[in-house]
Structure formats: structure tokens, C-alpha cells
Design an enzyme around this catalytic site. Structure first.
Site, PDB file in Angstrom:
ATOM      1  N   ASP A  52      30.393 -35.134  71.988  1.00  0.00           N
ATOM      2  CA  ASP A  52      30.235 -33.685  72.122  1.00  0.00           C
ATOM      3  C   ASP A  52      31.492 -32.923  71.718  1.00  0.00           C
ATOM      4  O   ASP A  52      31.417 -31.836  71.141  1.00  0.00           O
ATOM      5  CB  ASP A  52      29.853 -33.331  73.569  1.00  0.00           C
ATOM      6  CG  ASP A  52      28.419 -33.750  73.884  1.00  0.00           C
ATOM      7  OD1 ASP A  52      27.826 -34.476  73.055  1.00  0.00           O
ATOM      8  OD2 ASP A  52      27.907 -33.366  74.944  1.00  0.00           O
ATOM      9  N   ASN A  96      24.167 -33.485  69.787  1.00  0.00           N
ATOM     10  CA  ASN A  96      23.316 -33.170  70.941  1.00  0.00           C
ATOM     11  C   ASN A  96      24.145 -32.427  71.983  1.00  0.00           C
ATOM     12  O   ASN A  96      23.933 -32.560  73.182  1.00  0.00           O
ATOM     13  CB  ASN A  96      22.739 -34.464  71.524  1.00  0.00           C
ATOM     14  CG  ASN A  96      21.606 -34.181  72.497  1.00  0.00           C
ATOM     15  OD1 ASN A  96      21.055 -33.082  72.528  1.00  0.00           O
ATOM     16  ND2 ASN A  96      21.251 -35.172  73.301  1.00  0.00           N
ATOM     17  N   ASP A 330      28.658 -34.756  94.952  1.00  0.00           N
ATOM     18  CA  ASP A 330      28.947 -36.028  94.282  1.00  0.00           C
ATOM     19  C   ASP A 330      30.084 -36.774  94.964  1.00  0.00           C
ATOM     20  O   ASP A 330      30.003 -37.974  95.229  1.00  0.00           O
ATOM     21  CB  ASP A 330      29.310 -35.782  92.815  1.00  0.00           C
ATOM     22  CG  ASP A 330      28.078 -35.472  91.980  1.00  0.00           C
ATOM     23  OD1 ASP A 330      26.966 -35.483  92.549  1.00  0.00           O
ATOM     24  OD2 ASP A 330      28.242 -35.209  90.778  1.00  0.00           O
ATOM     25  N   GLU A 358      20.651 -39.400  90.117  1.00  0.00           N
ATOM     26  CA  GLU A 358      20.360 -40.562  89.277  1.00  0.00           C
ATOM     27  C   GLU A 358      19.394 -41.520  89.974  1.00  0.00           C
ATOM     28  O   GLU A 358      18.585 -42.192  89.357  1.00  0.00           O
ATOM     29  CB  GLU A 358      21.652 -41.286  88.919  1.00  0.00           C
ATOM     30  CG  GLU A 358      22.414 -40.687  87.754  1.00  0.00           C
ATOM     31  CD  GLU A 358      23.242 -39.466  88.125  1.00  0.00           C
ATOM     32  OE1 GLU A 358      23.003 -38.869  89.205  1.00  0.00           O
ATOM     33  OE2 GLU A 358      24.114 -39.083  87.310  1.00  0.00           O
ATOM     34  N   HIS A 405      26.185 -44.470  88.138  1.00  0.00           N
ATOM     35  CA  HIS A 405      27.627 -44.662  87.987  1.00  0.00           C
ATOM     36  C   HIS A 405      28.391 -44.457  89.285  1.00  0.00           C
ATOM     37  O   HIS A 405      29.326 -45.198  89.598  1.00  0.00           O
ATOM     38  CB  HIS A 405      28.167 -43.728  86.902  1.00  0.00           C
ATOM     39  CG  HIS A 405      27.797 -42.277  87.081  1.00  0.00           C
ATOM     40  ND1 HIS A 405      28.668 -41.252  86.860  1.00  0.00           N
ATOM     41  CD2 HIS A 405      26.648 -41.684  87.480  1.00  0.00           C
ATOM     42  CE1 HIS A 405      28.064 -40.101  87.101  1.00  0.00           C
ATOM     43  NE2 HIS A 405      26.839 -40.335  87.468  1.00  0.00           N
ATOM     44  N   ARG A 406      27.976 -43.468  90.072  1.00  0.00           N
ATOM     45  CA  ARG A 406      28.769 -43.164  91.279  1.00  0.00           C
ATOM     46  C   ARG A 406      28.604 -44.214  92.372  1.00  0.00           C
ATOM     47  O   ARG A 406      29.517 -44.457  93.144  1.00  0.00           O
ATOM     48  CB  ARG A 406      28.431 -41.768  91.799  1.00  0.00           C
ATOM     49  CG  ARG A 406      28.711 -40.699  90.772  1.00  0.00           C
ATOM     50  CD  ARG A 406      29.169 -39.376  91.347  1.00  0.00           C
ATOM     51  NE  ARG A 406      29.441 -38.468  90.257  1.00  0.00           N
ATOM     52  CZ  ARG A 406      30.566 -38.462  89.543  1.00  0.00           C
ATOM     53  NH1 ARG A 406      31.549 -39.289  89.852  1.00  0.00           N
ATOM     54  NH2 ARG A 406      30.727 -37.641  88.543  1.00  0.00           N
ATOM     55  N   LYS A 433      28.578 -43.743  82.022  1.00  0.00           N
ATOM     56  CA  LYS A 433      28.092 -42.368  81.936  1.00  0.00           C
ATOM     57  C   LYS A 433      29.230 -41.358  82.000  1.00  0.00           C
ATOM     58  O   LYS A 433      29.217 -40.348  81.291  1.00  0.00           O
ATOM     59  CB  LYS A 433      27.082 -42.116  83.062  1.00  0.00           C
ATOM     60  CG  LYS A 433      26.538 -40.713  83.035  1.00  0.00           C
ATOM     61  CD  LYS A 433      25.193 -40.572  83.670  1.00  0.00           C
ATOM     62  CE  LYS A 433      24.644 -39.205  83.341  1.00  0.00           C
ATOM     63  NZ  LYS A 433      23.666 -38.728  84.275  1.00  0.00           N
TER      64      LYS A 433
END
Ligand code: DC
Length: 678
Positions: A52, A96, A330, A358, A405-406, A433
């Protein structure tokens, strides 16, 4: 990145050192665009390197900004457009990256020129209609080239700057994506020269913390936006973008939570003051920075300045918490794991949103914390965690990570358990991620006693397949790999190059050479100084020379420290002749790999033929038996199985079968409870 099926973390004891965390994606692209719109040159530090940001940088070049690498890694210098018009016509590919498509559309539509903005197929399915509508209200000419309301877009003001209708408030919907509002907030200062501009949000604004980040960054670039209750925003007349000169992209604050927790949980390594985190400061503009307050309440000592934090263990054991975590959803997962080290019961409240991330994070955290021996109460929107009462109540757990991931990142902290049990993290690659090198970064700042770092020894005679088997095992487990034979091969080569005898006449000098061997392993390449010796050490002659030099006691002694140095987190697979007997006598698994002399001669023959060498099986077998005889009868560390080694004759096994057998033995020796059937 660890792409293994699982990663076993050995029990960890201390932490210390500095970590640099990767830059936040949304901040990176905002800062790039703001620098591009400003007067002057901006040096941007700690930029995230991702798809990105790459497309954004390319687009900025295309519209006429100067983009140069700055001195430090992950930094770039951008000279903005200032009062210049963007270069046009231009076709901009934006991959994207929503964080590039939306704000660039707004900025270019207001600045004027001819542009086509397009991306990958998925980008052409992501809505942009609300933003396009808002810009059209102003008088911008934007055409959707495919479906109405979606990229690709064409912006057209062939005769220069558009004539804009700026009197009425600009209306934009806030309940689809906050990126539309962010795009307008970043673009409108370009045309707020004469009058105040107002933006009105239609519908409830979602993701307010992201708008807060936009406002903070605008302020750094000289634009003060006022707002009334997140519904009406005012950009004051006379706004003009000015470069702050230098700006750091902050690291992701949720990612920092693991290292803040690490500093709070781990005793500091000797001579260190806990963990220093670079890339994020106490003045962070991200909402999750308030994790620091929660960590402090549990006992962490956190200090910091612009762009850094320092965390040390304070109160120990940690203090249990009862906290509304709505503002740090998070990062609060990290608190649930910290609760394992607290005195008493910790309650995390108002975390219903965990259920729609997720994975169902409430259920996942409860299940995995229980596996470690904690008592957990899982409510509709809360989690209550009581740690194992005594060290003996901890359990060695395989942590399932739910492609989240977390979950993977926070449970790594369970490796500091007082029972000194390893923790298995399943599917460790899910961290990619947001933080592909998470485990590598963790291993760079944690320590443990060498005896906790597992070593698998694969000893055996030449051509038994031990090198291949050991390398494959290391790959499957994510462990380091030591090819100890290479050390002797390199020593022999270096000695020959230095004109020294390898038969004993220069034993002390060869040993000295071995002690200071400038050897480096770079993937499959072996470097001696700057010289690639990968091929030179693999010849039959080099093997024979290695065997000769390895019979010299002083040389063997000289190579001990070098070999011990390979015992690093998370573990080691070592192959050689004396791995289990001399170098790593405490290794938890030792395998002695053999095959019949005939089999080994045939394997060596096939190897040589496939590389295009000429060979003869009878000669090879004679050489190999001579080498075995020398290696097994020498006075020091002769080739023989360790007393506690498992013998494996693989004459009739394939390499893959051999690897499976050793892995099965390894799994049997792990403390993890057997899997429930089914
Ligand atoms: O495994 P290899 O063929 O690369 O080993 C070359 C020689 O090095 C071997 O013949 C004996 C010696 N060696 C040793 O003495 N001890 C080890 N741990 C490894 C190799």
C-alpha cells in the site's frame, strides 16, 4: 517469518534490549500524502514498507513530487507540490490501497488536471460513491469508468483549476467508511484560502479514533480543524500545508502492547533497563496507546518521550485489574495474558466487540488461557481470569491461534511461566497480517538459560544422510541448524590456504585459525570472510582434509565456543560426529544415524553423479570406510553414539521417513498433553 506448523517457545526468563516496531499502515499513507501536498521538504522516518505504501509513493512521483531515499533505512524524503499544480495527465495505479485511492481522488479532483485512478480487480469492487458525490457537489468533474460509484475513475478539468462551490457545507456520509471523511479533511485545506469550509457528516460517524489520527496529522502539517461532536468540521480560511521538516511514522500501538507487557513481566536482563521500544511514544496519536495506563496499573514502570518508550518490571507479581476496555479493544487481549502473572483475579469488561473480530476472541482467549491452567469465566462481554495458584498448576499448552495474529502474539508471553514450561504456538505465520517478524523481534530481546534451549543432535558416519535430515528437521521446527562438519571443512580449507599442514605439524597455528574463523552462514551459502566457499568445502578431498584436521585435539577445542554459539532461541538441530557426546551432552534428543557402508557409498555415488562428477562406487566405499575408521579411532571425541542416543539405521528408509521418525521421537518427549482423539 516462521512458516512452520507450530513454533515451540522454550521457557523464557529475562528480557532486555531495544525493539524497532514496524510503522502503522494508515499513518504511513496519510503522512506521505500530506508531505506531498505541502510546501517544502519532509523527511519521513519509520515508514512501513508494504504494497500500500509502495503504490502511494509511485503515484506521488507520477504527479510531480520528488521522492528520494533518506539516509536511514525505512525513511524517505519528499518535496511537496506546494503551490505547484500536479503534473498531468497521469494514470495512477493504486493496487488495493484504499488509503491511497480515497484521499488522492479528493486531492486531485480539487487541484485539477487530468487523471485516471485505477487498481487491482478487488479495488474496483470497493465503494467510493459517497466521496465522489461529495466532490461532485463542489463542482469537481469525476467519471466512474466502470460501475457508477466504484473505481476506476477519471478526473477531468482540462482547463486547469475547477470552479468550486464552497459556500454551502460539504455533506458526506460517515457510516460506510471513515476514509471518505479523512479524504475530504486532507483535500479541502488545499482550497480553503478565502473562506472557512464546513463538512457535515450524515449518519453516525464510525471509527472516530481514525478521524482523530487524521486531525492530529493535519495539525502537524499546519492545519487546525475544529469539530463539533464529530458531526461538523471546520477548516479555517487561510489554511496552508506546511512541512514539519521531519516526521516519524508511529508504530502500531496494539503491536507495541506485547513488548510493553514483556517489559512488565520479564525480569530485566543483566546490565539492561528492561525493554526500549522505538517507533512509538507516550504522545502517540493512536487510541491504543492508553494500554500504557492499564499496564502501569498492573505494575509496569513505563517512561517515554517522543517516539520511544522504556518499560521495566515494577511491582511483582503484577496487580490484578478490573477495567472497562472499550477504548483499547485490541490491546486488551494482551492484558488477559498479563493477568496470568497477577495476584488475584483480573476482570476485563465491555469487550463484546471481541466476538466479531478475526475470530470470536472472547471464546478463544478463554479456551487458550484455560489450557495454561488459569481459571476463566467467559461472559457475554467480559472475561475474568484467575492465574494458576502455584507454579505446579501451570500446564504446557498447545495454543491454537484461529488465524488471528493477536492471539498468537499475546500468548507468546506465556513462555515466562514460573513452571519453566515451553509454550507451543500453532500456525505462527498468522502474525504476518500486521507483524511478519514478530517472533524474530521477540527472540532478539528475550533470554533464557542455555539448558532451556532445546538441541536435537544428529550424529553419525559420513553419507548417512544426517546433514539432509538435520536441515529438514530444523526447517520443520523453525530451529537453527548447525552443520558442524562444515566447521572442520572450512578450517581445513583455511589452513591449506594459509600454507599450514593439517596433519599435526602446525596444530597450534591451525587451532588459532579455527578459533578466529570468520565464517558466516547465509542460507545455503557458506562464507569465509568475503569468500563464498560453499562449493570448495563440499568436494571429496575437502571431506578427507576435514577428517584429518578434526583429529587434532587443539583444533577440536578451538571450535567448541563457535558451535555452542549456535544454541539460540528457539532451538537448534545440530549434525556431526560428537554433537551428543561432547558439544551438547545435555541435549534432550540425540539420534545416531547409520546406514550400511554399501548404502552410503551408493548415496554418495548418486549425489556426485547428479552434480555431473564422475565416480565409482567401490572407490567411494573404500574412502568412506577409511574415513569412518579414522573418525572412530581418533583419540579425542571419536565417532560413537552417545550412551543416551537413539540408534536409527536408515538403510531402508527415505529421507522423509527418517525425518518423520525423528520428529515422532521429538514429539514424544514434549510435555504437551496428548491430543484428544478426533
Ligand atoms: O559431516 P562431514 O562429512 O561434513 O564431516 C567432515 C569431517 O569432519 C568428518 O570426516 C569428521 C569431521 N567432523 C568431526 O570430527 N566432528 C564433527 N562434529 C563433524 C565433523
Amino acid at each position: 517469518m516462521y512458516a512452520t506448523a507450530f513454533l515451540d517457545l522454550p521457557p523464557l526468563t529475562t528480557a532486555g534490549g531495544t525493539v524497532q516496531l514496524p510503522g502503522s499502515k494508515s499513518i504511513s499513507n496519510r503522512v506521505l500524502l500530506l508531505a506531498a501536498l505541502s510546501e517544502g521538504t519532509t523527511t519521513i522516518y519509520d515508514l512501513l514498507d508494504s504494497d500500500d505504501t509502495r503504490v502511494m509513493l509511485a503515484a506521488l512521483r507520477d504527479i510531480g513530487c520528488t521522492v528520494e531515499p533518506a539516509e536511514q533505512p525505512h525513511s524517505v524524503r519528499i518535496t511537496g507540490l506546494g503551490a505547484r499544480a500536479p503534473r498531468s495527465p497521469a494514470r495512477l495505479f493504486l493496487g488495493n490501497a484504499g488509503t491511497a485511492m480515497r484521499p488522492l481522488t479528493a486531492a486531485l479532483a480539487l487541484l485539477g488536471g487530468e487523471f485516471e485512478l485505477f487498481g487491482v480487480a478487488r479495488m474496483h469492487e470497493r465503494p467510493i460513491g459517497d466521496l465522489v458525490d461529495a466532490l461532485r457537489q463542489l463542482g469537481c468533474r469525476i467519471t466512474c469508468l466502470g460501475n457508477e460509484g466504484y473505481p476506476p475513475l477519471r478526473i477531468e478539468h482540462a482547463h486547469g483549476v475547477p470552479v468550486l462551490a464552497l459556500q454551502a457545507p460539504i455533506r458526506v456520509r460517515g457510516d460506510v467508511s471513515s476514509q471518505f471523511l479523512t479524504a475530504l479533511l486532507m483535500a479541502l485545506p488545499l482550497v480553503a484560502t478565502q473562506q472557512d469550509l464546513h463538512i457535515e457528516v450524515l449518519g453516525e460517524l464510525i471509527s472516530k479514533p481514525y478521524i482523530a489520527i487524521t486531525l492530529q496529522l493535519l495539525a502537524r502539517f499546519g492545519i487546525q480543524v475544529a469539530h463539533e461532536n464529530w458531526q461538523r468540521f471546520t477548516i479555517p480560511a487561510g489554511s496552508r500545508y506546511r512541512s514539519p521538516g521531519r516526521i516519524h511514522v508511529e508504530a502500531d500501538a496494539s503491536s507495541a502492547s506485547y513488548f510493553i507487557a514483556l517489559g512488565a513481566i520479564a525480569a530485566s536482563a543483566e546490565g539492561q533497563n528492561g525493554i526500549k521500544i522505538l517507533g512509538l511514544g507516550l504522545d502517540s496519536i493512536q487510541g491504543d496507546i492508553r494500554f500504557v495506563d492499564a499496564a502501569r496499573a498492573m505494575g509496569a514502570q513505563v517512561t517515554g518521550g517522543p517516539n520511544w518508550l522504556q518499560v521495566q518490571r515494577g511491582r511483582w507479581p503484577l496487580r490484578a485489574l478490573d477495567l472497562d476496555c472499550n477504548h483499547i479493544p485490541d490491546a486488551a487481549m494482551t492484558l488477559a495474558v498479563m493477568a496470568l502473572y497477577a495476584e488475584g483475579t483480573t476482570t476485563l469488561r465491555n469487550i463484546a466487540s471481541w466476538r466479531v473480530k478475526e475470530t470470536d476472541r472472547l471464546a478463544a482467549m478463554a479456551t487458550e488461557l484455560r489450557k495454561l491452567g488459569a481459571q476463566v469465566e467467559e461472559g457475554a462481554d467480559f472475561l475474568r481470569v484467575t492465574p494458576p495458584a502455584r507454579a505446579a498448576d501451570w500446564r504446557a499448552a498447545r495454543i491454537h491461534t484461529y488465524d488471528d495474529h493477536r492471539v498468537a502474539m499475546c500468548f507468546a508471553l506465556a513462555a515466562f511461566n514460573p513452571a519453566r514450561l515451553p509454550v507451543r504456538i500453532e500456525d505462527p505465520k498468522c502474525v504476518a497480517k500486521t507483524f511478519p517478524d514478530y517472533f524474530e523481534t521477540l527472540f532478539s530481546v528475550v533470554q533464557t538459560a542455555p539448558q532451556h534451549i532445546p538441541v536435537i543432535c544428529i550424529d553419525g558416519p559420513t553419507a548417512s544422510g544426517k546433514g539432509t535430515v538435520a536441515a529438514l528437521l530444523a526447517q520443520r521446527l523453525g530451529y537453527h541448524f548447525l552443520d558442524s562438519g562444515a566447521m572442520y571443512r572450512i578450517t581445513a580449507l583455511a589452513a591449506r590456504r594459509a600454507g599450514l599442514s593439517i596433519d599435526g605439524a602446525h596444530e597450534a597455528r591451525v587451532a588459532e585459525l579455527a578459533r578466529q574463523l570468520p565464517v558466516r552462514f547465509d542460507g545455503a551459502r557458506v562464507l569465509l570472510g568475503a569468500d563464498d566457499v560453499s562449493d570448495a568445502i563440499r568436494t571429496e578431498e575437502a571431506g578427507m582434509n576435514a577428517s584429518r584436521v578434526s583429529a587434532l585435539p587443539a583444533v577440536r577445542q578451538a571450535l567448541v565456543a563457535l558451535q555452542h554459539g549456535f544454541r539460540r532461541l528457539p532451538g537448534l538441530v545440530a549434525d556431526g560426529r560428537d554433537m551428543g557426546t561432547v558439544i551438547f551432552p545435555d541435549a534432550p534428543l540425540k539420534v545416531f544415524l547409520t546406514a550400511s557402508a554399501q548404502q552410503r557409498a551408493e548415496r554418495r555415488y548418486n549425489q556426485l553423479i547428479s552434480k555431473g562428477f564422475r565416480a565409482n562406487i567401490a572407490d567411494l566405499r573404500a574412502d568412506l570406510e577409511a574415513r569412518d575408521a579414522r573418525d572412530s579411532t581418533r583419540s579425542v571425541a571419536p565417532l560413537q553414539p552417545a550412551q543416551d542416543a537413539l540408534l536409527l539405521d536408515n538403510s531402508l528408509l527415505t529421507i522423509e521417513q527418517t525425518v518423520e521418525q525423528v520428529l515422532a521421537w521429538w514429539q514424544e518427549r514434549q510435555p504437551f498433553a496428548p491430543r484428544a482423539p478426533g
